[in-house]
Scaffold this motif. Sequence first.
Motif, PDB file in Angstrom:
ATOM      1  N   GLY A 161      47.290  36.296  76.375  1.00 37.22           N
ATOM      2  CA  GLY A 161      47.106  37.723  76.100  1.00 37.22           C
ATOM      3  C   GLY A 161      45.748  37.998  75.479  1.00 37.22           C
ATOM      4  N   ALA A 162      45.453  39.221  75.371  1.00 41.86           N
ATOM      5  CA  ALA A 162      44.174  39.634  74.786  1.00 41.86           C
ATOM      6  C   ALA A 162      44.298  39.696  73.270  1.00 41.86           C
ATOM      7  N   ALA A 163      44.853  38.654  72.698  1.00 44.09           N
ATOM      8  CA  ALA A 163      45.101  38.639  71.261  1.00 44.09           C
ATOM      9  C   ALA A 163      43.815  38.316  70.501  1.00 44.09           C
ATOM     10  N   SER A 164      43.656  38.963  69.378  1.00 38.96           N
ATOM     11  CA  SER A 164      42.510  38.682  68.518  1.00 38.96           C
ATOM     12  C   SER A 164      42.689  37.312  67.873  1.00 38.96           C
ATOM     13  N   SER A 165      41.641  36.810  67.280  1.00 38.45           N
ATOM     14  CA  SER A 165      41.744  35.511  66.613  1.00 38.45           C
ATOM     15  C   SER A 165      42.734  35.575  65.446  1.00 38.45           C
ATOM     16  N   GLN A 166      42.847  36.728  64.810  1.00 41.74           N
ATOM     17  CA  GLN A 166      43.799  36.874  63.708  1.00 41.74           C
ATOM     18  C   GLN A 166      45.239  36.809  64.221  1.00 41.74           C
ATOM     19  N   VAL A 167      45.504  37.449  65.356  1.00 40.48           N
ATOM     20  CA  VAL A 167      46.854  37.402  65.942  1.00 40.48           C
ATOM     21  C   VAL A 167      47.171  35.985  66.382  1.00 40.48           C
ATOM     22  N   ARG A 168      46.194  35.287  66.920  1.00 42.96           N
ATOM     23  CA  ARG A 168      46.406  33.890  67.336  1.00 42.96           C
ATOM     24  C   ARG A 168      46.734  33.016  66.134  1.00 42.96           C
ATOM     25  N   LEU A 169      46.058  33.240  65.024  1.00 42.05           N
ATOM     26  CA  LEU A 169      46.369  32.464  63.817  1.00 42.05           C
ATOM     27  C   LEU A 169      47.764  32.789  63.299  1.00 42.05           C
ATOM     28  N   LEU A 170      48.087  34.073  63.233  1.00 40.38           N
ATOM     29  CA  LEU A 170      49.382  34.505  62.717  1.00 40.38           C
ATOM     30  C   LEU A 170      50.536  34.019  63.596  1.00 40.38           C
ATOM     31  N   LEU A 171      50.458  34.336  64.895  1.00 40.75           N
ATOM     32  CA  LEU A 171      51.568  34.024  65.799  1.00 40.75           C
ATOM     33  C   LEU A 171      51.488  32.632  66.405  1.00 40.75           C
ATOM     34  N   GLY A 172      50.301  32.250  66.837  1.00 34.54           N
ATOM     35  CA  GLY A 172      50.156  30.958  67.499  1.00 34.54           C
ATOM     36  C   GLY A 172      50.265  29.791  66.531  1.00 34.54           C
ATOM     37  N   THR A 173      49.376  29.763  65.560  1.00 33.87           N
ATOM     38  CA  THR A 173      49.349  28.649  64.619  1.00 33.87           C
ATOM     39  C   THR A 173      50.478  28.750  63.590  1.00 33.87           C
ATOM     40  N   GLY A 174      50.620  29.906  62.965  1.00 37.10           N
ATOM     41  CA  GLY A 174      51.615  30.057  61.903  1.00 37.10           C
ATOM     42  C   GLY A 174      53.042  30.106  62.398  1.00 37.10           C
ATOM     43  N   LEU A 175      53.374  31.156  63.160  1.00 32.09           N
ATOM     44  CA  LEU A 175      54.755  31.346  63.617  1.00 32.09           C
ATOM     45  C   LEU A 175      55.211  30.213  64.535  1.00 32.09           C
ATOM     46  N   CYS A 176      54.461  29.989  65.615  1.00 29.17           N
ATOM     47  CA  CYS A 176      54.877  28.962  66.582  1.00 29.17           C
ATOM     48  C   CYS A 176      54.784  27.557  66.002  1.00 29.17           C
TER      49      CYS A 176
END
Length: 120
Positions: free
Chosen positions: A53-68
């Motif tokens: 997705g067109a996720a920002s780096s902050q969204v990637r950190l929150l959802l990708g690295t943190g949540l997932c």
Amino acid sequence: MNWLLVVAGAMVGAPLRYLTDRMVQARHDSVFPWGTFVVNVVGCAVLGAVAAGAASSQVRLLLGTGLCGALTTYSTFSYETLKLAEDGALGLAVANAVGSVVAGVAAAFAGAAAATALWG
């Protein structure tokens, strides 16, 4: 400041993993680790969507690295597969290993396709 996004995502992902695992496993009268299987496949789908997705780096950190990162668990998957084999359920151990990898990769592709379809 980025580390706060990772922590915030993990604060949701870790309890979500535990609660989902317990809920799913309680519904199955089986030694197969359905709870871990489900959280790992769902996490792969979410990560596929976040990555594509067109996720920002902050969204990637929150959802990708943190949540997932906190939701999914390679160590528990490995332990449960080993435990199945040690307990004589070799077929279930192989099914868990192969099924988890195949379903996880398929879920990542599906998540990526869904994100691309939704956000181009």
